[in-house]
Design an enzyme around this catalytic site. Structure first.
Site, short mmCIF file in Angstrom:
data_model
loop_
_atom_site.label_atom_id
_atom_site.label_comp_id
_atom_site.label_asym_id
_atom_site.label_seq_id
_atom_site.Cartn_x
_atom_site.Cartn_y
_atom_site.Cartn_z
N ASP A 18 5.98 45.71 7.60
CA ASP A 18 5.94 47.10 8.00
C ASP A 18 6.36 47.97 6.83
OD1 ASP A 18 5.42 49.08 9.85
OD2 ASP A 18 7.46 49.11 10.62
N HIS A 21 7.94 61.32 7.51
CA HIS A 21 8.80 60.47 8.35
C HIS A 21 10.04 60.02 7.58
CE1 HIS A 21 10.13 57.33 11.08
NE2 HIS A 21 10.04 56.45 10.10
N GLU A 68 7.20 53.92 17.32
CA GLU A 68 6.71 54.35 16.02
C GLU A 68 5.19 54.20 16.05
OE1 GLU A 68 8.87 52.37 12.81
OE2 GLU A 68 10.47 53.84 13.07
N GLU A 103 1.82 53.87 14.42
CA GLU A 103 1.43 53.40 13.09
C GLU A 103 -0.02 52.93 13.08
OE1 GLU A 103 4.18 50.63 11.39
OE2 GLU A 103 5.93 51.61 12.28
N ASP A 118 5.40 50.22 16.80
CA ASP A 118 6.54 49.43 16.33
C ASP A 118 7.79 49.90 17.08
OD1 ASP A 118 7.92 47.62 14.70
OD2 ASP A 118 8.47 49.22 13.31
N ARG A 133 16.97 52.53 18.21
CA ARG A 133 17.64 53.25 17.12
C ARG A 133 19.13 52.98 17.05
NH1 ARG A 133 13.31 54.11 14.13
NH2 ARG A 133 11.73 55.31 15.24
N GLN A 181 19.55 49.57 15.50
CA GLN A 181 19.12 49.65 14.10
C GLN A 181 20.17 50.34 13.22
OE1 GLN A 181 15.43 51.82 13.78
NE2 GLN A 181 15.35 51.71 11.54
N LYS A 230 14.19 46.10 15.77
CA LYS A 230 12.72 46.12 15.72
C LYS A 230 12.09 44.84 16.27
CE LYS A 230 12.20 49.75 12.76
NZ LYS A 230 11.23 50.85 12.90
N THR A 274 6.47 44.32 18.97
CA THR A 274 5.59 45.21 18.23
C THR A 274 4.22 45.11 18.90
OG1 THR A 274 6.77 44.66 16.19
CG2 THR A 274 4.63 45.76 15.96
N GLU A 329 12.27 61.68 15.60
CA GLU A 329 11.93 62.92 14.91
C GLU A 329 11.62 64.04 15.90
OE1 GLU A 329 9.09 61.86 11.39
OE2 GLU A 329 9.30 60.12 12.70
#
Lengths: 409, 409
Positions: free
Chosen positions: B119, B126, B191, B193, B225, B229, B232, B245, B249, B352
């Site tokens: 990844d 971002h 996420e 992607e 993904d 948080r 992480q 993570k 996925t 975000e």
């Protein structure tokens, strides 16, 4: 101890006796075959099972352990118990002896197809030393270090068997003054580690409890997690090591079944902070392993890292890796991270042994090394030392020679 | 444009016309089969090849693309050209039409066995936004960010196909006051992607040059993904994201061949710093891709991330990933990292969109969300928008519903 075998030349106390019996994949001119090793002989597993345990034969018919790893741990234990029986009880000698073949002249192969490869960071001595070198302005241990075994995913596609030449990686580094430079790594290093091969896959959302670790830890190998320190230092913030590690990871060709370590279990170091329940192993049989490593550089032993000094155990690493519900698959591999002990001659990396390059190692003939040069050979060996009531157990070795990467176009 | 087909109902400009033809694996009660999709129909690849291109049939006989991915790119292009021909030229209609089947009622499966999963972190918008949230006291972009595409290895064993329920992961987090707590993630995020499926494996020590990227980039999919948080933030120093993570996925079930994006190629943003040779794409045809993403949460579109705004291209990510000599294998997957654009409604993560939880999103009915709750459904869609001389191209969707992880023992 009843570590006795009818196999000629394997006396009591032999480090590759019937108490060891690691699995490997060996070819003798033809395609690789799965074997169990005793002394310097290879027992063909498929042929032996066809004769004496036909229901197990399909699990060892391919040149990789994965079908066996997919079976429950009970099946692994049954195969091992059968092998011990066949090689101990003289009644089986006529059937089994013709299936033994000298390893000399054979070629070893990676004995399992790697699913995911995870590398931990489980030595307090290593993590502290690296912290002091890479992050001199912060506390040596990351804040989370004593709360959980820190780890990351490595590249499973570049896990190679011992003996594979290691091409020096090209990459970016930052040089003094802040400029960015590209070229062959100037700080190629080793990491002496112990690896764990997993089996009996799980389903998504089903963590493995500490108490169930032995149902998934199939066996133990040695790992050299080659590292390009200059590439790593430039790239690793904030997502961790990538190209500084992914060019190659070498593993020993022999996977020693977990059961062979029963007498090597030992208490891990005392824990300094209270552990969250899923990592709290205070009430369990100890999961530390008394494995003595030895790092040899160009024929000279430069370090003797003690695996028993690791803060985190294999069972804790496995419980942590899956507590979020992540599956494991047969053939997954995780490694301990660099094994370093508290003493100066016990570090598992040149980064530590040469103190970041400031104190080069003296080798015979006036040669010095801070990091690896092309042509250098590294051999990492491991064994459970003999002790009262315990025979020595050899883990074999993981070796590699550094070669120049071909010039880029 | 000659995007014309004899397939009923697929008019000019259909986003799943003959210019698209993504590959997938679909089962209709029985075992999965590889298919190419046109409109809402599936063409059985093995059956079609057996009739019209028998030499290609063995490459599509299994329910995964890996045998095809192992072949050289020339073979991929030949299969695609054949499919376009079979579905365009009415002379083939009698042979091919009986092999088309409505997708409705079929079940999609992961169409490739994932080798390594990498990844990246290729969106400047971002990376800057996350830097400001996670590391408020340092510059938002890591120092190396504009010199190389930062990336890390994820867990390939937990890559799942769209539609797989996502169990909320348990894990450790640090709470205010510094205490460490264990439990279900309180900051479960997405996420959005774009992923790239690789083929034509390489050998150790052989980097892939930028100019050769198209020989290894087989196709494009969408990726969610999923990210915890809180886990992480606690675990990621210094080795990067791990349990935050690795629980899951999700990827879209359709892999769109690279050739379908020929008209979507666009210049990436201007580069601010000079690039090292192996990443310098100034002299090459542009590798940016004009893909418009859309993130839907419980039926409401909450973001429209523009993939064309990504700083690093897929070709640069591939060249970087292999410049150290790392191999690629057929079935390797890499993803771009969260796609976020410069505008407020263009971020590819809730982190975000909700500014770290300080500005919850307003959904219909007075509902708000900073992070995901159990039962929430996320759907990410992608398309190349229609443009003069260009038909719209649909990438399908990647969807998932969050469920509670079963309580631990």
């Amino acid at each position: 101890m009843a570590n006795e075998t009818w196999v000629p030349g394997i006396g009591a106390g032999h480090p590759h006796g019937v108490h060891n019996l690691p699995y490997g994949a060996v070819s003798f001119g033809g395609p690789p075959r799965l074997v169990a090793r005793i002394g310097d002989l290879a027992l063909d597993l498929a042929a032996a099972c066809e004769r004496l345990a036909p229901d197990l034969a399909p699990l060892v018919a391919e040149p990789v352990l994965n079908p066996l790893l997919a079976a429950p741990a009970e099946t692994w234990r049954r195969l091992r118990a059968s092998l011990v029986d066949w090689l101990s009880d003289p009644v089986h000698r006529p059937a089994v002896e013709p299936l033994l073949r000298p390893l000399a002249g054979g070629l070893t192969h990676l004995p399992f197809t790697v699913g995911d490869y995870v590398d931990f960071y489980a030595s307090e001595h290593h993590a502290s030393a690296v912290g002091r070198i890479f992050r001199p302005d912060t506390p040596p241990l990351p804040e989370a270090w004593k709360h959980l075994p820190i780890g990351y995913h490595g590249r499973s596609g570049t896990v190679v068997v011992s003996g594979t030449p290691i091409a020096r990686p090209h990459g970016q580094r930052r040089v003094s003054g802040g400029a960015v430079e590209f070229g062959p790594s100037l700080r190629l290093d080793i990491e002496a580690e112990v690896g764990f091969v997993l089996g009996a896959g799980t389903r998504l959302g089903e963590p493995i409890a500490l108490a169930d670790a032995a149902e998934h830890l199939f066996g133990v190998c040695l790992v050299n997690d080659w590292s390009a320190r200059d590439l790593q230092a430039w790239e690793y913030v904030p997502l961790g090591p990538f190209l500084g590690k992914s060019f190659a990871t070498s593993v020993s060709p022999w996977v020693v079944p977990l059961q062979a370590f029963d007498s090597a279990r030992t208490a891990p170091p005392p824990r300094d902070v209270p552990l969250v329940s899923y990592l709290d192993d205070a009430a369990l049989a100890p999961w530390g392993l008394d494995i003595a490593l030895e790092v040899e550089l160009n024929g000279t032993v430069v370090s003797r890292p003690p695996f028993r000094a690791m803060y985190w155990t294999a069972a804790q690493m496995l419980a942590h890796m899956t507590v979020n519900g992540a599956t494991i698959r047969p053939g997954d591999l995780f490694a301990s991270g660099t094994v370093s002990g508290p003493e100066p001659g016990q570090a598992g990396s040149l980064l530590e042994l040469s103190r970041g390059g400031r104190a080069p190692l003296a080798l015979p003939g006036g040669v010095t090394r801070s990091f690896l040069e092309d042509g250098d050979e590294v051999v990492i060996r491991g064994r459970v030392p003999a002790a009262p009531g315990r025979d020595e157990l050899a883990l074999g070795e993981v070796a590699g020679v550094v070669v120049a990467q071909p010039a880029l176009q």
